[in-house]
Design an enzyme around this catalytic site. Structure first.
Site, mmCIF file in Angstrom:
data_model
loop_
_atom_site.group_PDB
_atom_site.id
_atom_site.type_symbol
_atom_site.label_atom_id
_atom_site.label_comp_id
_atom_site.label_asym_id
_atom_site.label_seq_id
_atom_site.Cartn_x
_atom_site.Cartn_y
_atom_site.Cartn_z
ATOM 1 N N LYS A 29 -11.691 4.403 1.533
ATOM 2 C CA LYS A 29 -10.595 3.713 0.979
ATOM 3 C C LYS A 29 -11.212 2.904 0.038
ATOM 4 O O LYS A 29 -11.193 1.245 0.486
ATOM 5 C CB LYS A 29 -9.848 3.048 1.971
ATOM 6 C CG LYS A 29 -8.472 2.554 1.578
ATOM 7 C CD LYS A 29 -7.799 1.983 2.863
ATOM 8 C CE LYS A 29 -6.238 1.527 2.413
ATOM 9 N NZ LYS A 29 -5.571 1.002 3.634
ATOM 10 N N GLU A 85 0.879 -1.220 -0.028
ATOM 11 C CA GLU A 85 -0.015 0.038 0.021
ATOM 12 C C GLU A 85 0.824 1.241 0.003
ATOM 13 O O GLU A 85 0.420 2.476 -0.629
ATOM 14 C CB GLU A 85 -0.844 0.116 1.313
ATOM 15 C CG GLU A 85 -2.121 -1.013 1.134
ATOM 16 C CD GLU A 85 -2.935 -0.882 2.450
ATOM 17 O OE1 GLU A 85 -4.113 -0.506 2.339
ATOM 18 O OE2 GLU A 85 -2.348 -1.239 3.664
#
Length: 128
Positions: free
Chosen positions: A101, A24
Site C-alpha cells: 500500500k 480511502e
C-alpha cells in the site's frame, strides 16, 4: 518426497478502496500484490499443458477482482482473501501473499507499507 517448485507473480497493481479512513474508501488508491505459490510443477513440465499447472493469467484476474472488489479496513484482511483464492486450487500447497500500500495515509516520507501472509493448504484436503 520431491522438493516443491514455485510460481511467482509480482507487481500486480490494481485500484481498490481499502482502508480505515473514509477518504480511502471514497478516493481509492493502487495496491500492488506479490504472490508466491509453492507446489509441484513436475506434471506440467512433463505434459507441457497448461491444465497441469496454475494458469497465472487466470490467477491474476481472480486476485485483481478481490483487490477491486469489496472494500476491507485492513490490508491484512485483503492478503488473507487473496491467499484463499490461491489455495482454492488444491495443487497449491503453500502461498505467500504480500500486499503493498504505497500510498498509505502516513504523514511522513516513506516508500512502501506492506503486509505478508503465509498460508498452507488445509490438512485433509485431497490433491487435485
Amino acid at each position: 518426497m520431491d522438493p516443491l517448485d514455485e510460481i511467482v507473480l509480482t507487481g500486480l497493481t490494481v485500484f481498490g478502496r481499502h482502508g480505515v479512513y473514509d477518504h480511502e474508501r471514497e478516493d481509492g488508491q493502487e495496491f500492488t500484490v506479490d504472490l508466491r505459490l509453492t507446489m509441484s510443477l513436475r506434471a506440467a513440465a512433463a505434459s507441457d499443458d497448461v491444465v497441469d499447472t496454475v494458469h497465472y493469467g487466470e490467477l491474476a484476474e481472480k486476485v485483481a477482482a478481490v483487490v477491486a472488489g469489496e472494500p476491507v479496513n485492513l490490508i491484512e484482511t485483503l492478503a488473507e482473501r487473496i491467499a484463499d483464492v490461491a489455495l482454492a486450487d488444491s495443487r497449491v500447497q503453500f502461498v505467500t501473499v504480500t500486499v503493498h500500500k504505497p500510498h498509505a495515509p502516513i504523514a511522513l516520507t516513506f516508500s512502501d507499507v506492506a503486509v505478508t501472509v503465509r498460508r498452507a493448504q488445509p490438512t485433509g484436503k485431497d490433491a487435485r
